[in-house]
Design a protein around this motif. Sequence first.
Motif, short mmCIF file in Angstrom:
data_model
loop_
_atom_site.label_atom_id
_atom_site.label_comp_id
_atom_site.label_asym_id
_atom_site.label_seq_id
_atom_site.Cartn_x
_atom_site.Cartn_y
_atom_site.Cartn_z
N ARG A 247 -1.98 6.71 -1.19
CA ARG A 247 -1.14 6.66 -2.47
C ARG A 247 -0.22 7.72 -2.39
N SER A 248 -0.75 8.89 -1.91
CA SER A 248 -0.03 10.11 -2.01
C SER A 248 1.37 9.58 -1.13
N VAL A 249 1.16 9.41 0.22
CA VAL A 249 2.35 8.91 0.90
C VAL A 249 3.13 7.85 0.35
N HIS A 250 2.51 6.99 -0.26
CA HIS A 250 3.11 5.89 -0.62
C HIS A 250 4.35 6.27 -2.04
N SER A 251 3.62 7.17 -2.77
CA SER A 251 4.33 7.60 -3.92
C SER A 251 5.65 8.52 -3.38
N ILE A 252 5.39 9.31 -2.48
CA ILE A 252 6.41 10.04 -1.97
C ILE A 252 7.51 9.19 -1.39
N LYS A 253 7.10 8.06 -0.75
CA LYS A 253 8.16 7.26 -0.15
C LYS A 253 8.66 6.43 -1.34
N GLY A 254 8.11 5.94 -2.33
CA GLY A 254 8.67 5.41 -3.41
C GLY A 254 9.78 6.30 -3.92
N PRO B 41 0.17 0.90 -5.47
CA PRO B 41 0.93 1.71 -5.71
C PRO B 41 1.07 1.83 -7.20
N PRO B 42 1.03 3.27 -7.88
CA PRO B 42 0.95 3.34 -9.09
C PRO B 42 2.47 2.87 -9.58
N PRO B 43 2.66 2.05 -10.72
CA PRO B 43 3.99 1.90 -11.32
C PRO B 43 4.71 3.42 -11.39
N PRO B 44 5.97 3.27 -11.19
CA PRO B 44 6.64 4.61 -11.15
C PRO B 44 6.36 5.26 -12.55
N GLY B 45 6.32 6.47 -12.73
CA GLY B 45 6.13 7.11 -13.95
C GLY B 45 4.69 7.16 -14.25
N ALA B 46 3.72 6.19 -13.84
CA ALA B 46 2.64 6.14 -14.24
C ALA B 46 1.50 7.30 -13.60
N ALA B 47 0.44 7.90 -14.03
CA ALA B 47 -0.22 8.80 -13.43
C ALA B 47 -0.97 7.99 -12.38
N THR B 48 -1.23 8.76 -11.18
CA THR B 48 -2.24 8.02 -10.33
C THR B 48 -3.49 8.01 -10.94
N CYS B 49 -4.12 6.83 -10.93
CA CYS B 49 -5.66 6.48 -11.65
C CYS B 49 -6.58 5.95 -10.43
N GLY B 50 -7.91 6.39 -10.79
CA GLY B 50 -8.81 6.02 -9.92
C GLY B 50 -10.03 6.15 -10.56
N ASP B 51 -11.07 6.15 -9.85
CA ASP B 51 -12.34 6.37 -10.56
C ASP B 51 -12.57 7.72 -10.71
N ASN B 52 -11.86 8.47 -9.84
CA ASN B 52 -12.30 10.09 -10.07
C ASN B 52 -11.00 10.40 -10.50
N ALA B 53 -10.25 9.87 -11.57
CA ALA B 53 -9.00 10.37 -11.92
C ALA B 53 -8.75 11.75 -12.58
#
Lengths: 713, 157
Positions: A45-52, A296-308
């Motif tokens: 997700r991290s890499v993906h968000s940076i790419k986005g 990937p999280p929609p732009p602007g949304a916080a990354t979320c997960g179980d341990n968000a």
Amino acid sequence: MMDSMEAIRVTFFQECEEQLAELEAGLVAIEGGTAEPDTVNAVFRSVHSIKGGAGAFQLADLVSFAHGFETVLDEIRSGRLEPRADIMGTMLHAADVLSDLVREARDGTALGIGWREVLADLDAIARHGSVPAEPPPPEADEFGFAPITIRIPTGEPEPMASDPDRLMVEFRPHPTLFARAHDPIPVLRELARLGEARIACDLERLPPLDLLDPEQAYLAWRIELSGVPDTAVRDCFEFLDEDCDLVIGPRSTAGVPPEPEPELALGHLPAARTATAPEPSRPAPSKVSAPSQAAPPPPGAATCGDNAPPPTIRVDLDRLDRLIDLVGELVINQAMLGQRVIEAGVARQPAVATGLDELKLLTREIQESVMAIRAQPVRPLFQRMGRIVREVAAATGKVVRLRTEGEGTEVDKTVVERLADPLTHLIRNAIDHGIETPERRLAAGKPAEGTVRLVAAHRSGRVVIEVSDDGGGIDRSRVRQIAERKGLIPADAQLSDPEVDSLLFLPGFSTTETVSDISGRGVGMDVVKRSIQALGGRLAVASRPGQGSSFGMSLPLTLAVLDGMVVSVADQTLVVPLTAIMETLRPAPGDVRALGPAARVLAIRGGFVPVVDLGEELGFSPAGRAEGAQPVAVLVETSEGACAALLIDSIQDQRQVVIKSLEANYGTIPGIAAATILGNGRVALILDVDALVASSGAPASSSVLSTPLSCSR
Amino acid sequence: MTDLTSSATGTGRELVAFRIGQQEFAIDITLVREIRGWTAETSIPRAPDFVRGVVNLRGAVLPILDLAARLGLPPAEPSARHVIMVVQMGQQTLGLLVDEVADIQLANDGLIQPTPEVGSELVRQFVRGVLAVDGRMIVLIALDDILPSPSHGVIAA
């Protein structure tokens, strides 16, 4: 317009920092075998968000590198690739490169990063499952630019697309896609850019004008692509896939008439009405609704997960500082109120006393909470050190593992920022000078892999950070030799082991015979010590031969307050920073002796230190001390290691004071560092011990060391 | 008090008139943020004689200048009757110690007469003109050079 764009850009890079930190943490966890099941996803997700984000800012290099990186992570995530040690090494290196690329993009400076080589490595891993032994083929460079051409045809089957040559894409936006301010046109343009594309608009669902709801989405598109891998197509839709129906399949199996409708120019989309694309009857459609945890999280949304992480907001630092200022005033006001109540003689009334006590508690709590807002965990700082360790270990041919503890320890943001340089230097030092080569370690019966430990902890209102290694320890005889050769100590000086160790902190001392580009950059340990002291901290060293050495620093939690000794000098109240104070004593009459026409020295334990009479030095009592008044001596050490005795009239108190700037409204005052406001509402000046001692002509640096009185405790 | 409305002509500007000893001075009202009673200052080491020290202004450190001493008059011996005019000069906030604030004058540029030729260097440095109001002479002063080059320690020389 520019401003808002710039603001988004700033936010993007801030988020990049966070993503990079998470990426590194995740990779280290995977490498160390302590990964949670979700760690790989988080890393992806991290890499993906940076790419986005990078795509939105047209940062082509960043996008293509992140894409290659992501591809490998995807292989690991899907279990097709085992995160072996060699692969993880490349991944960590790739994280470093990614961080460099982000920095390059942010600052707009070309750092000359060899990212294409690393990208080629990543490609090779994605395709062959290992890093190539030979340098990658040169054409990899040419492909590096475009995210879509990373897969060099290799004859190996594409993992996802069965027929990469012809693809049929059905794209039906939902109304939510438009509601989220997405736009299909750029996507279609992007697809057209990827390769030969035939785009047809499906107007089947378009109602007559009178029934048309402007907020509904009626259009769909069918795109026939050739020579484009389906992963590249998917990437075009990566932020849209929750808001559309997307079917990507080989053309032959998509169940579409072989000859599509007349090709459309994008500008004339509604001009042609196409035949219905049959919704069902697709043998092998790969419907893109990525698994939720990997999406990937929609732009602007916080990354979320179980341990968000708990939700956070970004606050302008200026606003926070204003709040801290106001709370400082509140604290002062509360103290003043208490004093007024006592003066008014009503302090004993139970109601008043209770109210005042509650106010005091409340104020203290508010102050602590506000200070805590500025506090940040040292985690990002520690994570940056992981990279230093890797680089230095690689450069010195040593095998080193960094172990960190207490990354959650919180310190003031400014302290965290200003710790990076000293910490980097200590780590470099530990690897370059501390850890031995693998051969020597094995010979000494130690594991070939050396360990550098980085530990942070809170201890009695301060934060303690320790850098330790399990190397050879400080070679004291060599330290002595060098100090003697450089004239820092007399040849016959009797020094205890700790005293020898602290020779390292003397200006002009550097143990490397040959200047290496690792730690011998003209910066010595004295600079480290000085920068720690500038933060109001202290640095100490401990070492055991053969077992390693440890550098410990003790720092204040915040720079907004300072531990000080409140003293009286000629009816004035002054604050001496506690970090500079070594001890206080009341000299016996005759201990202060004249030396030359004006100077005086204080005899202490057989040695002599120069005396600075604060009243005279600051011009408060030019006539000199009243006869019979017995001064108090405060023994201080400057950050250069010089000692002096400050003569004061009396010690009032020892307390935390809130630091107030003098420079804003007045200017700098020699010998005065800042001001503070005391409980009685009066301003008290905070001494700049270094400047005071220097201006009074006390000798700087090492000469004091040759006296029995050691200043470097 | 002068009637503010009657003399409000086009280019008029408001001045705060104050007294130091037997003389009256005035500064532009837009510079003045507040007026407060005198409180004991904390001395600043090695400061010029006209810098009395610093006081706490709601959490900020406010330098106090003895305007009398700055203008070359006998230094003030402050008491509870003295007042501090808090003035804002650019980014800097300063406190000026004066004997008392008299009133607010509205003066258009025509009423301000050029400074009479006198030899004093300090007069040339600070005085921008004089006003004759009801038999009083009010000296208009500028504060631009009142605290030379801030934040470079020059004043503390």
